[in-house]
Scaffold this motif. Structure first.
Motif, PDB file in Angstrom:
ATOM      1  N   ILE A 192       0.859  -1.180   0.000  1.00  0.00           N
ATOM      2  CA  ILE A 192       0.000   0.000   0.000  1.00  0.00           C
ATOM      3  C   ILE A 192       0.896   1.232   0.000  1.00  0.00           C
ATOM      4  N   TYR A 193       0.516   2.249  -0.767  1.00  0.00           N
ATOM      5  CA  TYR A 193       1.242   3.509  -0.650  1.00  0.00           C
ATOM      6  C   TYR A 193       0.282   4.678  -0.694  1.00  0.00           C
ATOM      7  N   SER A 194       0.589   5.672   0.147  1.00  0.00           N
ATOM      8  CA  SER A 194      -0.239   6.875   0.274  1.00  0.00           C
ATOM      9  C   SER A 194       0.645   8.079  -0.020  1.00  0.00           C
ATOM     10  N   PRO A 195       0.586   8.603  -1.241  1.00  0.00           N
ATOM     11  CA  PRO A 195       1.490   9.695  -1.627  1.00  0.00           C
ATOM     12  C   PRO A 195       0.823  11.067  -1.538  1.00  0.00           C
ATOM     13  N   GLY A 196       1.428  11.983  -0.799  1.00  0.00           N
ATOM     14  CA  GLY A 196       0.925  13.345  -0.725  1.00  0.00           C
ATOM     15  C   GLY A 196       1.633  14.255  -1.706  1.00  0.00           C
ATOM     16  N   GLY A 197       1.034  15.397  -1.984  1.00  0.00           N
ATOM     17  CA  GLY A 197       1.654  16.374  -2.878  1.00  0.00           C
ATOM     18  C   GLY A 197       1.341  16.104  -4.337  1.00  0.00           C
ATOM     19  N   LEU A 198       1.525  17.126  -5.175  1.00  0.00           N
ATOM     20  CA  LEU A 198       1.290  16.978  -6.610  1.00  0.00           C
ATOM     21  C   LEU A 198       2.460  16.253  -7.252  1.00  0.00           C
ATOM     22  N   ARG A 199       2.150  15.212  -7.990  1.00  0.00           N
ATOM     23  CA  ARG A 199       3.217  14.388  -8.556  1.00  0.00           C
ATOM     24  C   ARG A 199       4.056  15.151  -9.576  1.00  0.00           C
ATOM     25  N   ASN A 200       3.464  16.126 -10.284  1.00  0.00           N
ATOM     26  CA  ASN A 200       4.253  16.880 -11.262  1.00  0.00           C
ATOM     27  C   ASN A 200       5.251  17.819 -10.600  1.00  0.00           C
ATOM     28  N   LYS A 201       5.223  17.875  -9.245  1.00  0.00           N
ATOM     29  CA  LYS A 201       6.195  18.673  -8.507  1.00  0.00           C
ATOM     30  C   LYS A 201       7.201  17.792  -7.761  1.00  0.00           C
ATOM     31  N   TYR A 202       7.147  16.471  -7.997  1.00  0.00           N
ATOM     32  CA  TYR A 202       8.094  15.562  -7.361  1.00  0.00           C
ATOM     33  C   TYR A 202       9.493  15.755  -7.951  1.00  0.00           C
ATOM     34  N   THR A 203      10.490  15.528  -7.121  1.00  0.00           N
ATOM     35  CA  THR A 203      11.875  15.512  -7.581  1.00  0.00           C
ATOM     36  C   THR A 203      12.137  14.177  -8.287  1.00  0.00           C
ATOM     37  N   PRO A 204      13.201  14.054  -9.073  1.00  0.00           N
ATOM     38  CA  PRO A 204      13.471  12.800  -9.795  1.00  0.00           C
ATOM     39  C   PRO A 204      13.556  11.574  -8.883  1.00  0.00           C
ATOM     40  N   GLY A 205      14.182  11.716  -7.699  1.00  0.00           N
ATOM     41  CA  GLY A 205      14.280  10.583  -6.782  1.00  0.00           C
ATOM     42  C   GLY A 205      12.928  10.092  -6.318  1.00  0.00           C
ATOM     43  N   ASN A 206      12.011  11.010  -6.023  1.00  0.00           N
ATOM     44  CA  ASN A 206      10.665  10.629  -5.593  1.00  0.00           C
ATOM     45  C   ASN A 206       9.882   9.997  -6.738  1.00  0.00           C
ATOM     46  N   GLU A 207      10.064  10.503  -7.940  1.00  0.00           N
ATOM     47  CA  GLU A 207       9.385   9.927  -9.104  1.00  0.00           C
ATOM     48  C   GLU A 207       9.854   8.492  -9.328  1.00  0.00           C
ATOM     49  N   LYS A 208      11.141   8.247  -9.170  1.00  0.00           N
ATOM     50  CA  LYS A 208      11.670   6.886  -9.329  1.00  0.00           C
ATOM     51  C   LYS A 208      11.120   5.966  -8.247  1.00  0.00           C
ATOM     52  N   PHE A 209      10.963   6.498  -7.042  1.00  0.00           N
ATOM     53  CA  PHE A 209      10.432   5.679  -5.948  1.00  0.00           C
ATOM     54  C   PHE A 209       8.984   5.279  -6.229  1.00  0.00           C
ATOM     55  N   VAL A 210       8.174   6.219  -6.717  1.00  0.00           N
ATOM     56  CA  VAL A 210       6.787   5.900  -7.061  1.00  0.00           C
ATOM     57  C   VAL A 210       6.744   4.852  -8.175  1.00  0.00           C
TER      58      VAL A 210
END
Length: 312
Positions: A192-210
């Motif tokens: 399960i994952y619960s991600p906060g914040g707008l994804r188009n504002k994620y940094t590259p590391g966070n995008e890779k984690f998702v």
């Protein structure tokens, strides 16, 4: 009293359970006072005005009437408990001194009604509380002597830890809290994952984690309320919540003192982990009441994987 497998068992209430935790009478009294205050908060949630109070908190956010009322209920209870010296609320712009002496007393930081904007669409909300010994509230979260939250959903539940396991109590028809789950534990990894914040504002590391989470089949479960999202992960024993650093908000959104320390303490005591991406949430010394930090909290292996992706 209830029966199970032909045997008669007594339901364990909150005060009795606390007495078994080897903590001071003052701390028992304080936790029970907060539990009592929650009965008035849930009544306000169920029957109160959903309109705007016409004031703003110190962060410039518009306060709902329920925010103001919940804060007033909790603060009054804490002041009159006789065991609290300092109080910090997400709805106050400075620390309130209830008593001058610190000996045998506690300081409390709380978010009176987390997710209050969800009330008018009938989603779950909650109260978040951290408790420290003495009058210093700007301590590392690891120095908490107790942490707890109350979830106002289809059922009202209270989850607490004093460093000896994490335990859930449920409010019954008599508005008494009785033990429903003892020694809650987290699995090493979850789906399960619960991600906060707008994804188009994620940094590259966070995008890779998702992308990693999606590739391994994790299901997205996000309500917009911190308490219900953490409650789901904690009680299911699996998953990760994160509100990362964003391109336009490098410190994320959630506040260390009022939200993150409580949940990190509970999740770690259940065998999970909580990090801001570089260090444990519980090892961060707050520099101000309004300090914010990114948060990755849940199963220990999932949190470690997030940190790995952030390091690049």
């Amino acid at each position: 009293m209830y029966k199970e497998a032909g045997k008669t068992k007594f339901q364990i209430d909150l005060r009795r359970h606390l007495r078994e935790q080897n903590i001071s009478d003052n701390l028992i009294h304080l936790i029970c006072e907060i539990a009592e205050a929650s009965k008035y908060v849930i009544n306000a949630v169920r029957t109160g005005d959903l309109g705007v109070a016409g004031t703003s908190n110190l962060y410039g956010e518009e306060q709902l009437a329920l925010d103001v009322l919940s804060d007033r209920i909790l603060r009054k209870r804490l002041i009159h408990s006789g065991v609290v010296c300092n109080i910090a609320s997400e709805e106050m712009d400075e620390i309130y001194q209830a008593q001058g002496s610190a000996e045998g007393l506690y300081s409390v930081a709380y978010d009176p009604l987390d997710g209050s904007s969800l009330v008018d669409v009938n989603l779950a909300v909650g109260t978040i509380v951290s408790i420290y010994a003495g009058c210093d509230l700007l301590q590392e979260g690891r120095k908490q002597v107790a942490a707890m939250y109350l979830l106002y959903g289809p059922r009202v539940s209270l989850v607490y830890s004093v460093g000896n396991g994490v335990h859930e109590f449920t409010m019954n028809q008599l508005m008494e809290f009785t033990l429903s789950r003892e020694n809650i534990t987290m699995k090493p990894s979850g789906d399960i994952y619960s991600p906060g914040g707008l994804r188009n504002k994620y940094t590259p590391g966070n995008e890779k984690f998702v992308n990693y989470l999606e590739a391994k089949g994790s299901k997205l479960r996000y309500s917009g309320g911190f308490v219900p999202d953490i409650n789901q992960i904690l009680l299911k024993g699996k998953g990760i919540f994160f509100y990362p650093a964003l391109k336009d908000a490098p410190k994320g959104k959630l506040r260390l003192l009022f939200e993150l320390n409580t949940m990190a303490y509970l999740v770690e005591n259940a065998g999970g982990a909580a990090s801001n991406g570089t260090m444990s949430i519980l090892d961060i010394k707050p520099e101000s009441l309004d300090q914010r930090e990114p948060i990755y909290i849940g199963c220990s292996e999932d949190v470690a994987k997030a940190v790995e992706f952030l390091k690049g």
